[in-house]
Design an enzyme around this catalytic site. Sequence first.
Site, PDB file in Angstrom:
ATOM      1  CB  ILE A 229      -1.004   0.203   1.259  1.00 58.74           C
ATOM      2  CG1 ILE A 229      -1.698   1.382   1.086  1.00 58.74           C
ATOM      3  CG2 ILE A 229      -0.413  -0.148   2.516  1.00 58.74           C
ATOM      4  CD1 ILE A 229      -2.883   1.533   2.025  1.00 58.74           C
TER       5      ILE A 229
ATOM      6  N   GLY B  30      -5.295  10.806   5.728  1.00 58.81           N
ATOM      7  CA  GLY B  30      -6.458   9.888   5.899  1.00 58.81           C
ATOM      8  C   GLY B  30      -6.418   9.028   4.542  1.00 58.81           C
TER       9      GLY B  30
ATOM     10  CD  GLU C 251       6.532 -10.109   4.684  1.00 57.29           C
ATOM     11  OE1 GLU C 251       5.954 -11.262   5.325  1.00 57.29           O
ATOM     12  OE2 GLU C 251       6.781 -10.001   3.672  1.00 57.29           O
TER      13      GLU C 251
ATOM     14  CE1 TYR D  41      -1.527  -2.125   6.470  1.00 58.25           C
ATOM     15  CE2 TYR D  41       0.683  -2.743   7.603  1.00 58.25           C
ATOM     16  CZ  TYR D  41       0.010  -2.236   6.403  1.00 58.25           C
ATOM     17  OH  TYR D  41       0.733  -1.848   5.351  1.00 58.25           O
TER      18      TYR D  41
HETATM   19  C1  LIG Z   1       1.545   3.717   5.061  1.00 60.27           C
HETATM   20  C2  LIG Z   1       0.869   4.891   4.353  1.00 60.27           C
HETATM   21  C3  LIG Z   1       0.268   4.083   3.067  1.00 60.27           C
HETATM   22  C4  LIG Z   1      -0.106   5.364   5.370  1.00 60.27           C
HETATM   23  O1  LIG Z   1      -0.862   6.408   4.206  1.00 60.27           O
HETATM   24  P1  LIG Z   1      -1.265   7.730   4.919  1.00 60.27           P
HETATM   25  O2  LIG Z   1      -2.179   8.438   3.906  1.00 60.27           O
HETATM   26  O3  LIG Z   1      -0.347   8.582   5.203  1.00 60.27           O
HETATM   27  O4  LIG Z   1      -2.159   7.563   6.327  1.00 60.27           O
HETATM   28  P2  LIG Z   1      -3.277   8.076   7.041  1.00 60.27           P
HETATM   29  O5  LIG Z   1      -2.999   9.583   6.761  1.00 60.27           O
HETATM   30  O6  LIG Z   1      -4.368   7.380   6.377  1.00 60.27           O
HETATM   31  O7  LIG Z   1      -3.165   7.897   8.330  1.00 60.27           O
HETATM   32  C5  LIG Z   1      -3.358   6.796   8.886  1.00 60.27           C
HETATM   33  C6  LIG Z   1      -3.301   6.696  10.513  1.00 60.27           C
HETATM   34  O8  LIG Z   1      -1.851   6.897  10.720  1.00 60.27           O
HETATM   35  C7  LIG Z   1      -1.500   8.190  11.471  1.00 60.27           C
HETATM   36  N1  LIG Z   1      -0.102   8.439  11.052  1.00 60.27           N
HETATM   37  C8  LIG Z   1       0.299   9.093   9.914  1.00 60.27           C
HETATM   38  N2  LIG Z   1       1.229   9.349   9.661  1.00 60.27           N
HETATM   39  C9  LIG Z   1       2.064   9.076  11.047  1.00 60.27           C
HETATM   40  C10 LIG Z   1       3.141   9.114  11.376  1.00 60.27           C
HETATM   41  N3  LIG Z   1       4.280   9.466  10.646  1.00 60.27           N
HETATM   42  N4  LIG Z   1       3.621   8.699  12.679  1.00 60.27           N
HETATM   43  C11 LIG Z   1       2.460   8.147  13.200  1.00 60.27           C
HETATM   44  N5  LIG Z   1       1.206   8.014  12.847  1.00 60.27           N
HETATM   45  C12 LIG Z   1       0.801   8.441  11.633  1.00 60.27           C
HETATM   46  C13 LIG Z   1      -2.596   8.954  11.132  1.00 60.27           C
HETATM   47  O9  LIG Z   1      -2.751   9.925  12.039  1.00 60.27           O
HETATM   48  C14 LIG Z   1      -3.731   7.920  11.276  1.00 60.27           C
HETATM   49  O10 LIG Z   1      -4.202   7.584  12.344  1.00 60.27           O
HETATM   50  P3  LIG Z   1      -5.617   8.216  13.105  1.00 60.27           P
HETATM   51  O11 LIG Z   1      -6.624   7.416  12.214  1.00 60.27           O
HETATM   52  O12 LIG Z   1      -5.580   7.914  14.653  1.00 60.27           O
HETATM   53  O13 LIG Z   1      -5.562   9.658  12.721  1.00 60.27           O
HETATM   54  C15 LIG Z   1       1.749   5.936   3.676  1.00 60.27           C
HETATM   55  O14 LIG Z   1       2.570   6.368   5.011  1.00 60.27           O
HETATM   56  C16 LIG Z   1       3.050   5.256   2.628  1.00 60.27           C
HETATM   57  O15 LIG Z   1       2.688   5.190   1.447  1.00 60.27           O
HETATM   58  N6  LIG Z   1       4.305   4.871   3.475  1.00 60.27           N
HETATM   59  C17 LIG Z   1       5.149   4.275   2.426  1.00 60.27           C
HETATM   60  C18 LIG Z   1       4.650   3.014   1.971  1.00 60.27           C
HETATM   61  C19 LIG Z   1       4.548   2.047   3.211  1.00 60.27           C
HETATM   62  O16 LIG Z   1       5.262   1.976   3.866  1.00 60.27           O
HETATM   63  N7  LIG Z   1       3.647   1.082   2.958  1.00 60.27           N
HETATM   64  C20 LIG Z   1       3.223   0.050   3.992  1.00 60.27           C
HETATM   65  C21 LIG Z   1       4.089  -1.182   3.774  1.00 60.27           C
HETATM   66  S1  LIG Z   1       3.910  -1.863   2.064  1.00 60.27           S
END
Ligand SMILES: CC(C)(COP(=O)(O)OP(=O)(O)OC[C@H]1O[C@@H](n2cnc3c(N)ncnc32)[C@H](O)[C@@H]1OP(=O)(O)O)[C@@H](O)C(=O)NCCC(=O)NCCS
Length: 172
Positions: A96, A106, A130, A142
């Site tokens: 993702i 979000g 994982e 997750y």
């Molecule tokens: C993992 C990923 C998809 C999350 O997407 P995102 O759009 O940034 O996440 P969201 O904005 O929906 O946030 C999800 C939750 O995490 C929290 N969050 C976001 N960034 C954060 C950070 N840096 N540290 C801690 N929490 C965090 C948010 O507050 C939210 O929690 P809440 O519902 O309690 O407010 C994104 O960070 C990403 O693309 N990362 C790189 C790829 C990756 O690592 N993928 C996963 C492994 S395949």
Amino acid sequence: MYSITNIKNTDIDEVLSLDKECFLDNWSRKELEGIVSRENKTDIVLIYRSDKLSTEYNLPSSLIGYGIVRILSKEGINEITEDKKDPNSEAEILRIQIRKELRNKGLGKKLFSEMMNICNRRFIPKIYLEVRTSNAPAIKIYEQNGFVKTGTRKNYYQNPQEDATLMTKTNL
Ligand SMILES: CC(C)(COP(=O)(O)OP(=O)(O)OC[C@H]1O[C@@H](n2cnc3c(N)ncnc32)[C@H](O)[C@@H]1OP(=O)(O)O)[C@@H](O)C(=O)NCCC(=O)NCCS
């Protein structure tokens, strides 16, 4: 405003380029073409687009993220009715990603809930994944979706070296 759809041939170049920005073990064009053509019988790629966000953030394209789910079921990847459910089927979250400029708004949560819908519509009882142990935003999403930590794989990732946290969701 936005769309989340199954991958098409015209999405492949953009997905390959976004995948390279973030991961070291990249998907190949051949693999994605196999998913589009359905030669690959297990993987589903969701494409998340928003013209509005792409304009607002001056992004190179409307692609804002993508997710990949693997379905292992005797019914294949087709949607099924409950009477066809395979109690031994399982799914794995393979990827993702949300574009860097748009994280922590979000969008990851929204995309992930569509990935869960893919599993729900196929009545998958067990979903695995994982994740790097330090990946707080991913782990948060997750856990919010019912995944629990089931183990650790020491030094599973490289560059930088890090443990993997193994997580499972059981839909009983
Ligand atoms: C993992 C990923 C998809 C999350 O997407 P995102 O759009 O940034 O996440 P969201 O904005 O929906 O946030 C999800 C939750 O995490 C929290 N969050 C976001 N960034 C954060 C950070 N840096 N540290 C801690 N929490 C965090 C948010 O507050 C939210 O929690 P809440 O519902 O309690 O407010 C994104 O960070 C990403 O693309 N990362 C790189 C790829 C990756 O690592 N993928 C996963 C492994 S395949």
